[in-house]
Design an enzyme around this catalytic site. Structure first.
Site, PDB file in Angstrom:
ATOM      1  N   GLY A   1      58.347  68.404  23.762  1.00  0.00           N
ATOM      2  CA  GLY A   1      59.184  68.559  24.958  1.00  0.00           C
ATOM      3  C   GLY A   1      58.898  67.521  26.013  1.00  0.00           C
ATOM      4  O   GLY A   1      59.450  67.578  27.110  1.00  0.00           O
TER       5      GLY A   1
ATOM      6  N   GLY B   1      63.299  58.488  20.114  1.00  0.00           N
ATOM      7  CA  GLY B   1      62.927  59.446  19.059  1.00  0.00           C
ATOM      8  C   GLY B   1      64.175  60.076  18.461  1.00  0.00           C
ATOM      9  O   GLY B   1      65.125  60.373  19.179  1.00  0.00           O
TER      10      GLY B   1
ATOM     11  N   GLU C   1      53.645  70.647  25.129  1.00  0.00           N
ATOM     12  CA  GLU C   1      52.698  69.522  25.014  1.00  0.00           C
ATOM     13  C   GLU C   1      52.324  68.951  26.383  1.00  0.00           C
ATOM     14  O   GLU C   1      51.270  68.361  26.553  1.00  0.00           O
ATOM     15  CB  GLU C   1      53.264  68.421  24.119  1.00  0.00           C
TER      16      GLU C   1
ATOM     17  N   ASP D   1      64.213  67.462  23.725  1.00  0.00           N
ATOM     18  CA  ASP D   1      63.547  67.887  24.968  1.00  0.00           C
ATOM     19  C   ASP D   1      64.511  68.552  25.958  1.00  0.00           C
ATOM     20  O   ASP D   1      64.072  69.259  26.861  1.00  0.00           O
ATOM     21  CB  ASP D   1      62.888  66.685  25.657  1.00  0.00           C
TER      22      ASP D   1
ATOM     23  N   GLY E   1      65.025  57.489  28.309  1.00  0.00           N
ATOM     24  CA  GLY E   1      64.715  56.059  28.281  1.00  0.00           C
ATOM     25  C   GLY E   1      65.937  55.238  27.899  1.00  0.00           C
ATOM     26  O   GLY E   1      66.246  54.207  28.503  1.00  0.00           O
ATOM     27  N   THR E   2      66.651  55.734  26.896  1.00  0.00           N
ATOM     28  CA  THR E   2      67.864  55.061  26.427  1.00  0.00           C
ATOM     29  C   THR E   2      68.883  54.955  27.557  1.00  0.00           C
ATOM     30  O   THR E   2      69.566  53.942  27.720  1.00  0.00           O
ATOM     31  CB  THR E   2      68.484  55.879  25.261  1.00  0.00           C
TER      32      THR E   2
ATOM     33  N   GLN F   1      59.477  69.370  14.313  1.00  0.00           N
ATOM     34  CA  GLN F   1      60.528  69.837  15.235  1.00  0.00           C
ATOM     35  C   GLN F   1      61.700  68.858  15.338  1.00  0.00           C
ATOM     36  O   GLN F   1      62.763  69.202  15.823  1.00  0.00           O
ATOM     37  CB  GLN F   1      59.947  70.043  16.642  1.00  0.00           C
ATOM     38  N   ARG F   2      61.473  67.618  14.921  1.00  0.00           N
ATOM     39  CA  ARG F   2      62.542  66.624  15.035  1.00  0.00           C
ATOM     40  C   ARG F   2      63.276  66.391  13.722  1.00  0.00           C
ATOM     41  O   ARG F   2      64.330  65.761  13.700  1.00  0.00           O
ATOM     42  CB  ARG F   2      61.958  65.284  15.515  1.00  0.00           C
TER      43      ARG F   2
ATOM     44  N   ARG G   1      42.615  79.918  17.936  1.00  0.00           N
ATOM     45  CA  ARG G   1      43.094  78.863  17.043  1.00  0.00           C
ATOM     46  C   ARG G   1      44.232  78.103  17.729  1.00  0.00           C
ATOM     47  O   ARG G   1      44.959  78.671  18.548  1.00  0.00           O
ATOM     48  CB  ARG G   1      43.658  79.463  15.756  1.00  0.00           C
TER      49      ARG G   1
HETATM   50  O1  F6P Z   1      61.484  62.802  23.137  1.00  0.00           O
HETATM   51  C1  F6P Z   1      61.337  63.461  21.926  1.00  0.00           C
HETATM   52  C2  F6P Z   1      59.881  63.618  21.581  1.00  0.00           C
HETATM   53  O2  F6P Z   1      59.807  64.247  20.333  1.00  0.00           O
HETATM   54  C3  F6P Z   1      59.029  64.328  22.620  1.00  0.00           C
HETATM   55  O3  F6P Z   1      59.195  65.708  22.577  1.00  0.00           O
HETATM   56  C4  F6P Z   1      57.657  63.854  22.255  1.00  0.00           C
HETATM   57  O4  F6P Z   1      56.819  63.856  23.381  1.00  0.00           O
HETATM   58  C5  F6P Z   1      57.900  62.456  21.779  1.00  0.00           C
HETATM   59  O5  F6P Z   1      59.256  62.363  21.434  1.00  0.00           O
HETATM   60  C6  F6P Z   1      57.059  62.028  20.588  1.00  0.00           C
HETATM   61  O6  F6P Z   1      57.303  60.693  20.369  1.00  0.00           O
HETATM   62  P1  F6P Z   1      56.864  59.857  19.087  1.00  0.00           P
HETATM   63  O7  F6P Z   1      57.799  60.207  17.977  1.00  0.00           O
HETATM   64  O8  F6P Z   1      57.032  58.445  19.528  1.00  0.00           O
HETATM   65  O9  F6P Z   1      55.468  60.252  18.790  1.00  0.00           O
END
Ligand code: F6P
Length: 357
Positions: free
Chosen positions: A178, A10, A230, A135, A112-113, A282-283, A274
């Site tokens: 996260g 990611g 999450e 994360d 993972g990388t 967030q990314r 809610r």
């Molecule tokens: O590892 C980064 C992350 O954004 C995690 O926080 C999240 O669980 C996951 O990747 C989401 O992955 P994808 O972009 O494959 O839905």
């Protein structure tokens, strides 16, 4: 010296700043260096997709979100199974590493990388990992690049939810990414002024949550914001075995953590709740100033290690210094939030609720 660089898993803010820091250091300090940008993460190494990178390619990318090299998620498990019935993906990567005549490979990525980087390293490739992820769960480093930008984004969102929650006297469960750890939720929850923080490392009590919400209502609090990781789970979910949990999740339509939390809380209290899932916002976007500095340093330091022939390692931050850990030592390990850490304890001391009974 010929070096390959790839971004895997990611994305996060700061990837381009790291690529830039790495390339600038290498072009300025390694005589005759050639840099190959491997495209789409490890997939590019498996399928030999790459392009040479020149100084002009890394100009004006310091602020740029995402990654100029592209990235794919190739699950670690798939790296070790046989592809096309002939050779494993790992073998394909090792073969291409040799065909490209690389002297080193720089892999920007998360847990993972790093597992795959470690496998490649064991197979004799010269690899250096650079710790990326919102994360902040990479073992052996205080911080990863991208994390603090995501904290800022999530905290800003929590702050925005507060104003609408206050207007309508509402309870909001805000879901933060996260993966399986709670760093991002902990930091953004504190920075965003959340009243409660639920993280995977501390399961929350469903009964306790109902009590907490009722008490806040009685006390006349206009709004309540709960930052939910999450990966957060309730005490009831924590008591289930793997199959029971799978069945339970299927029975609630695989609802996300915040949605499950809100549903149970509403059921137990009658208070309207809610939920908001922040998701990939967030990314995305530019790295913060902090992440631009950290990413530049990490990239440059990675190139410095390559120049020195220091491979089989991943860069880490210890206190205010950059250092490195061996890839095999950290691969497959996760950095969790210690439930009794000073940050959690102090947050509890100022009244933030962590889901206690
Ligand atoms: O590892 C980064 C992350 O954004 C995690 O926080 C999240 O669980 C996951 O990747 C989401 O992955 P994808 O972009 O494959 O839905």
């Amino acid at each position: 010296m010929r070096l390959g660089i790839l971004t895997s898993g990611g994305d996060c803010p700061g990837l381009n700043a790291v690529i830039r820091g790495f390339c600038k250091y290498a072009f300025n300090n390694i005589e005759g260096v050639e840099i190959y940008g491997i495209e789409e993460g490890y997939l590019g190494l498996i399928e030999k997709m790459y392009r040479p990178l020149y100084p002009a390619d890394v100009e004006n990318i310091l602020d740029l979100g995402g990654t100029i090299l592209g990235s794919t998620r190739t699950p670690y498990k798939q790296m070790t199974v046989t592809g096309n019935g002939e050779r494993t993906r790992l073998q394909a990567m090792v073969e291409n590493y040799k065909k490209l005549k690389l002297d080193g490979l720089i892999a920007l990525g998360g847990a993972g990388t790093h597992k795959t980087a470690s496998l490649l390293s064991v197979e004799g490739c010269n690899v250096i990992g650079l710790p990326k992820t919102i994360d902040n769960d990479i073992y052996g480093t205080d911080v990863t690049f991208g994390f603090h930008t995501a904290v800022q984004t999530a905290a800003d969102c929590i702050k925005r939810i507060r104003t609408t929650a206050d207007s309508h006297s509402r309870v909001f469960f805000v879901e933060v990414m996260g993966n399986k750890v709670g760093w991002l939720t902990l930091y953004s929850g504190i920075a965003g002024g959340a009243d409660a923080i639920f993280i995977p490392e501390i399961s929350y009590s469903e009964a306790g949550l109902a009590e907490y919400l009722k008490k806040r209502k009685e006390a006349g609090c206009r709004s309540t914001i709960i930052a939910v990781a999450e990966g957060a789970i309730s005490d009831r979910e924590a008591a289930m075995n793997k199959k029971e949990r799978k069945d339970y999740l299927a029975s609630v339509g695989n609802a996300s953590a915040a949605v499950r939390c809100a549903t149970v809380a509403e059921l137990n209290t009658g208070i309207s709740c809610r939920s908001t899932v922040l998701g990939h916002i967030q990314r995305g976007g530019d790295p913060s100033a902090y992440d631009k500095v950290l990413s530049t340093e990490i990239g440059a330091y990675g190139a410095q290690l390559a120049k020195a022939g220091k491979f089989g390692v991943t860069v880490c931050v210890r206190g205010s210094k950059l250092s490195y850990n061996s890839l095999t030592e950290i691969a497959g390990r996760t950095k969790y939030v210690p439930a009794d850490s000073q940050m959690v304890t102090l947050a509890k001391d100022i009244g933030i609720y962590f889901g206690e009974q």
